[in-house]
Design a protein around this motif. Structure first.
Motif, short mmCIF file in Angstrom:
data_model
loop_
_atom_site.label_atom_id
_atom_site.label_comp_id
_atom_site.label_asym_id
_atom_site.label_seq_id
_atom_site.Cartn_x
_atom_site.Cartn_y
_atom_site.Cartn_z
N GLU A 230 6.18 21.60 -4.66
CA GLU A 230 6.24 20.86 -3.40
C GLU A 230 5.21 19.73 -3.37
N ALA A 231 4.00 20.03 -3.86
CA ALA A 231 2.98 18.99 -3.89
C ALA A 231 3.39 17.85 -4.82
N ALA A 232 3.94 18.21 -5.98
CA ALA A 232 4.38 17.17 -6.90
C ALA A 232 5.51 16.33 -6.30
N THR A 233 6.42 17.02 -5.60
CA THR A 233 7.51 16.28 -4.96
C THR A 233 6.99 15.33 -3.89
N THR A 234 6.02 15.82 -3.09
CA THR A 234 5.44 14.97 -2.05
C THR A 234 4.72 13.76 -2.64
N ALA A 235 3.96 14.01 -3.72
CA ALA A 235 3.27 12.89 -4.37
C ALA A 235 4.25 11.87 -4.93
N ALA A 236 5.34 12.37 -5.51
CA ALA A 236 6.34 11.46 -6.05
C ALA A 236 6.98 10.63 -4.94
N VAL A 237 7.25 11.29 -3.80
CA VAL A 237 7.84 10.55 -2.68
C VAL A 237 6.88 9.48 -2.17
N ASP A 238 5.59 9.85 -2.02
CA ASP A 238 4.61 8.88 -1.56
C ASP A 238 4.46 7.71 -2.53
N ALA A 239 4.44 8.05 -3.82
CA ALA A 239 4.32 6.98 -4.81
C ALA A 239 5.52 6.05 -4.77
N GLN A 240 6.71 6.65 -4.59
CA GLN A 240 7.90 5.82 -4.51
C GLN A 240 7.87 4.93 -3.27
N ALA A 241 7.39 5.48 -2.15
CA ALA A 241 7.29 4.68 -0.93
C ALA A 241 6.31 3.53 -1.11
N ALA A 242 5.15 3.83 -1.73
CA ALA A 242 4.17 2.77 -1.97
C ALA A 242 4.74 1.70 -2.90
N ALA A 243 5.47 2.19 -3.91
CA ALA A 243 6.07 1.22 -4.83
C ALA A 243 7.09 0.34 -4.12
N ASP A 244 7.84 0.97 -3.21
CA ASP A 244 8.82 0.18 -2.46
C ASP A 244 8.13 -0.87 -1.58
N VAL A 245 7.04 -0.44 -0.92
CA VAL A 245 6.31 -1.39 -0.07
C VAL A 245 5.75 -2.54 -0.90
N HIS A 246 5.16 -2.17 -2.05
CA HIS A 246 4.60 -3.21 -2.91
C HIS A 246 5.70 -4.16 -3.41
N ALA A 247 6.84 -3.57 -3.75
CA ALA A 247 7.94 -4.41 -4.22
C ALA A 247 8.42 -5.35 -3.12
N MET A 248 8.48 -4.82 -1.89
CA MET A 248 8.89 -5.67 -0.79
C MET A 248 7.89 -6.78 -0.54
N ALA A 249 6.59 -6.40 -0.60
CA ALA A 249 5.57 -7.43 -0.41
C ALA A 249 5.61 -8.48 -1.51
N SER A 250 5.83 -7.98 -2.72
CA SER A 250 5.91 -8.94 -3.84
C SER A 250 7.10 -9.86 -3.69
N ALA A 251 8.21 -9.26 -3.23
CA ALA A 251 9.39 -10.09 -3.03
C ALA A 251 9.16 -11.14 -1.94
N ALA A 252 8.49 -10.69 -0.86
CA ALA A 252 8.21 -11.64 0.22
C ALA A 252 7.28 -12.74 -0.26
N ALA A 253 6.27 -12.35 -1.03
CA ALA A 253 5.35 -13.36 -1.55
C ALA A 253 6.05 -14.33 -2.48
N ALA A 254 6.93 -13.76 -3.29
CA ALA A 254 7.65 -14.64 -4.21
C ALA A 254 8.56 -15.59 -3.45
N PHE A 255 9.17 -15.09 -2.39
CA PHE A 255 10.03 -15.95 -1.59
C PHE A 255 9.21 -17.06 -0.92
#
Length: 360
Positions: free
Chosen positions: A196-221
């Motif tokens: 469960e802890a590993a799953t939670t960490a993976a979910v959080d990491a994926q969410a952070a990656a998504d946020v970073h990707a969105m920010a990067s996309a916005a910056a690139a735009f």
């Protein structure tokens, strides 16, 4: 018809045949004359042919259904009077012959010659054997070992749970009760918590990656939009140059005049900050913008100002609407360039714009 009715017919026949008085002999066919009231036991009375036929048929039916019946002994009961004796005489009947007595007895036993429904004989032994065979067949189809089935079900369930939790099925099957079971349960809990802890960490990491990707996309735009945005633009589009930089009417005309319809949008020619925005002598209304290189651009005679002092503007932003205020002969924009600052040298705007890629 009962035997009593048969006796009445015989008596009637005898009464009819006898016409003599009581003291005389009663003539009977096939017998000698004898006094009335006496019985001749040596000569049996004659039985009518119809009576004999019925008796014979009854005897045959009885023989087929029952065992042979021994002839009955001659009756010794006293004679009985006839139902309808003639006046002054007493007629008695003689006992029936042995053959007639046997036939009458058979008729009575068989129900007066009437047929009975055949009775099906029960066979208890056959039914008992059939019941035993059915019970044995049913028992073969029924599981006679419920405990074994329960053990098999429990074993299957435990193995499937162990496989789902990632535990060796053979080790799980060999565990004993007590401390070993407790230890296994604790291991399962710890393993589940870790997953469960590993799953939670993976979910959080994926969410952070998504946020970073969105920010990067916005910056690139934004970077792309910034790169595509022009750095220098004309102060007004579609205008006509009506007066240039230089001496005019004995004074220096320090800018250029661009005529256009009333309330045509006016733009900041480059990025900068608004120094002044409001009333100005000779211009009616004026806006002063200082750019990154230190030069200052001046916009006069507008009908309405859309910015204020201290505001940051970019090239192409609308800062005012063209007008005819101040010393003006018609709707137009008076545009000046002060080199190096607000009090800097006033230069010709046309070459200055040409140097930055804008043609008027």
């Amino acid at each position: 018809m009962t035997s009593l009715h048969h006796d009445r017919r015989v008596d009637d026949a005898r009464n009819t045949a006898s016409a003599a008085p009581v003291e005389t002999l009663a003539p009977v066919r096939g017998t000698s004359r004898r006094p009335v009231g006496t019985v001749d036991e040596t000569v049996p009375p004659e039985v009518p042919a119809q009576r004999r036929g019925r008796a014979s048929r009854a005897v045959a039916k009885a023989a087929r259904r029952t065992r042979p019946v021994e002839p009955a002994a001659p009756a010794t009961s006293p004679a009985r009077p006839t139902p309808f004796p003639r006046s002054g005489e007493l007629v008695t009947t003689a006992p029936a012959a042995p053959e007639e007595s046997a036939a009458l007895a058979a008729v009575r036993r068989t129900g007066g010659g009437r047929h009975r429904m055949p009775t099906v004989r029960r066979r208890p032994a056959f039914y008992l054997a059939a019941g035993l065979v059915g019970a044995l067949s049913l028992g073969a189809l029924v599981d006679t070992d419920p405990s074994a089935r329960a053990d098999a079900t429990a074993e299957t369930g435990s193995v499937s749970v162990a496989e789902q939790l990632g535990i060796d099925a053979e080790a799980t099957a060999t565990l004993s009760a007590g401390d070993e079971s407790t230890r296994l349960l604790q291991e399962l809990v710890v393993s589940r918590n870790q997953r469960e802890a590993a799953t939670t960490a993976a979910v959080d990491a994926q969410a952070a990656a998504d946020v970073h990707a969105m920010a990067s996309a916005a910056a690139a735009f934004a970077a792309a939009a910034e790169a595509a945005r022009p750095k220098v633009v004309a102060p007004i589009n579609g205008a006509r140059l009506t007066s240039g930089f230089g001496a005019r009417w004995g004074t220096l005309h320090a800018g250029i005049d661009l005529a256009a319809p009333m309330r045509t949008p006016e733009y900041a020619v480059m990025d900068g900050v608004v120094l002044e925005a409001g009333p100005a002598s000779g211009y009616g209304l004026a806006v002063y913008i200082q750019h990154d290189d230190g030069d200052v651009t001046v916009y006069g005679h507008m009908d309405e100002i859309l910015v204020e002092a201290g505001q940051l503007v970019r090239a192409g932003d609308t800062i005012a609407l063209l007008g005819n205020r101040g010393q003006s002969t018609g709707p137009h924009l008076h545009f000046e360039v002060h080199k190096g600052g607000l009090d800097g040298t006033k230069v010709d705007p046309i070459p200055w714009l040409r140097e930055r890629g804008v043609q008027l």
